[in-house]
Write a protein that holds these residues in place. Sequence first.
Motif, short mmCIF file in Angstrom:
data_model
loop_
_atom_site.label_atom_id
_atom_site.label_comp_id
_atom_site.label_asym_id
_atom_site.label_seq_id
_atom_site.Cartn_x
_atom_site.Cartn_y
_atom_site.Cartn_z
N ASP A 51 -46.14 -96.25 -52.93
CA ASP A 51 -46.17 -95.53 -54.19
C ASP A 51 -44.95 -95.98 -54.98
OD1 ASP A 51 -48.38 -93.47 -54.27
OD2 ASP A 51 -47.47 -92.97 -52.35
N ALA A 52 -45.14 -96.39 -56.21
CA ALA A 52 -44.01 -96.85 -57.01
C ALA A 52 -44.25 -96.47 -58.46
CB ALA A 52 -43.84 -98.36 -56.90
N GLY A 53 -43.15 -96.25 -59.19
CA GLY A 53 -43.29 -95.89 -60.59
C GLY A 53 -41.97 -95.99 -61.32
N ARG A 54 -42.05 -95.71 -62.62
CA ARG A 54 -40.87 -95.83 -63.46
C ARG A 54 -40.94 -94.81 -64.60
NH1 ARG A 54 -36.63 -98.91 -64.07
NH2 ARG A 54 -35.74 -99.28 -66.14
N ARG A 55 -39.77 -94.32 -65.00
CA ARG A 55 -39.68 -93.39 -66.13
C ARG A 55 -40.00 -94.14 -67.41
NH1 ARG A 55 -35.16 -89.22 -65.91
NH2 ARG A 55 -36.87 -88.15 -64.88
N ALA A 57 -40.51 -92.19 -70.47
CA ALA A 57 -40.06 -91.32 -71.56
C ALA A 57 -39.23 -90.22 -70.93
CB ALA A 57 -41.26 -90.74 -72.32
N PRO A 58 -38.45 -89.46 -71.72
CA PRO A 58 -37.67 -88.36 -71.14
C PRO A 58 -38.56 -87.41 -70.33
CG PRO A 58 -36.96 -88.76 -73.38
CD PRO A 58 -38.17 -89.63 -73.16
N ALA A 59 -38.22 -87.25 -69.03
CA ALA A 59 -38.91 -86.34 -68.12
C ALA A 59 -40.33 -86.77 -67.78
CB ALA A 59 -38.92 -84.92 -68.66
N VAL A 60 -40.74 -87.99 -68.10
CA VAL A 60 -42.11 -88.45 -67.84
C VAL A 60 -42.06 -89.76 -67.07
CG1 VAL A 60 -44.30 -89.20 -68.84
CG2 VAL A 60 -43.01 -87.33 -69.90
N ASP A 61 -42.83 -89.85 -65.98
CA ASP A 61 -42.90 -91.10 -65.24
C ASP A 61 -44.35 -91.49 -64.98
OD1 ASP A 61 -43.59 -90.13 -62.27
OD2 ASP A 61 -42.11 -88.77 -63.09
N LEU A 62 -44.59 -92.80 -64.95
CA LEU A 62 -45.88 -93.37 -64.61
C LEU A 62 -45.75 -94.13 -63.30
CD1 LEU A 62 -47.22 -94.82 -67.99
CD2 LEU A 62 -48.07 -92.82 -66.76
N GLY A 63 -46.78 -94.04 -62.46
CA GLY A 63 -46.71 -94.72 -61.18
C GLY A 63 -48.05 -95.26 -60.74
N MET A 64 -48.05 -95.88 -59.56
CA MET A 64 -49.25 -96.47 -58.99
C MET A 64 -49.23 -96.27 -57.49
SD MET A 64 -52.10 -98.14 -59.24
CE MET A 64 -52.06 -98.75 -60.93
N PRO A 84 -53.61 -94.73 -60.53
CA PRO A 84 -52.39 -94.38 -61.27
C PRO A 84 -51.98 -92.93 -61.08
CG PRO A 84 -54.27 -94.26 -62.72
CD PRO A 84 -54.81 -94.67 -61.38
N SER A 85 -50.70 -92.66 -61.35
CA SER A 85 -50.20 -91.28 -61.33
C SER A 85 -49.36 -91.03 -62.57
CB SER A 85 -49.36 -91.03 -60.07
OG SER A 85 -48.21 -91.85 -60.06
N LEU A 86 -49.29 -89.77 -62.95
CA LEU A 86 -48.52 -89.34 -64.11
C LEU A 86 -47.76 -88.09 -63.71
CD1 LEU A 86 -47.77 -89.36 -67.17
CD2 LEU A 86 -49.84 -87.98 -67.54
N GLY A 87 -46.44 -88.05 -63.97
CA GLY A 87 -45.65 -86.89 -63.58
C GLY A 87 -44.64 -86.50 -64.63
#
Length: 221
Positions: A51-55, A57-64, A84-87
């Motif tokens: 699982d990997a991802g990156r910020r 936007a402020p307080a928002v990250d996208l991952g895979m 995909p994931s969104l957090g």
Amino acid sequence: MRTALALALLLLSFPALAQPVLLDSSGTYVSPLAGVAVLGSQGTAFVVGVDAGRRVAPAVDLGMHLSAGDLTYGAGGAFLTLGPSLGTTHQLGGGVEFDARVLGTATFADVSVADGFGLRRIRGTGQATLSRSFPIVGSLSLAPTVGAYASACQTLGITTTGRCAEAGALAGVDLRFRLFGADMSLPLVLSIPLAGDDRAGEFGVFDVSRAPVMGGLRFRF
């Protein structure tokens, strides 16, 4: 005599990612996944993934999420799961952290000889948690965590086609520390089913997409 051995090479999937993926000081997260299990004379099963991802936007990250392995012990066929994931993570005051995320996955698998390898399931999972970190010593801290999750799936293109749904609670602690300049976390969190049952959509011993949004030993930097 029937014996079973499960060995985690890096980590065997914890039941839930119940901790903020990215701290304010972090821009990227990586959580490796690898495991192999042996069941007596029936053979072995394994899983590898990340699982990997990156910020973004402020307080928002996208991952895979990406994982692959064997469905069952022995000649159980192969599977590949990706999605995909969104957090989002927010400080609510008083040291309380709110974390919410969703994950969508598609699983390609060789469920049977007749059906062959193809898209066999789509799944969506969401969860929200509250936690508060308490320092223990040095960089080590414990964060009691509570929350809720929901999951739904649809199997496709196999003899037994069906839907699944489940909802429940999350409870436990998250162990947090720093190592080699990176923020690390290890959730010890249980998922407690309260309604529904998603076992109808389960594929094999290492079907890591079944639990709430996956997690384990996580590096954040």
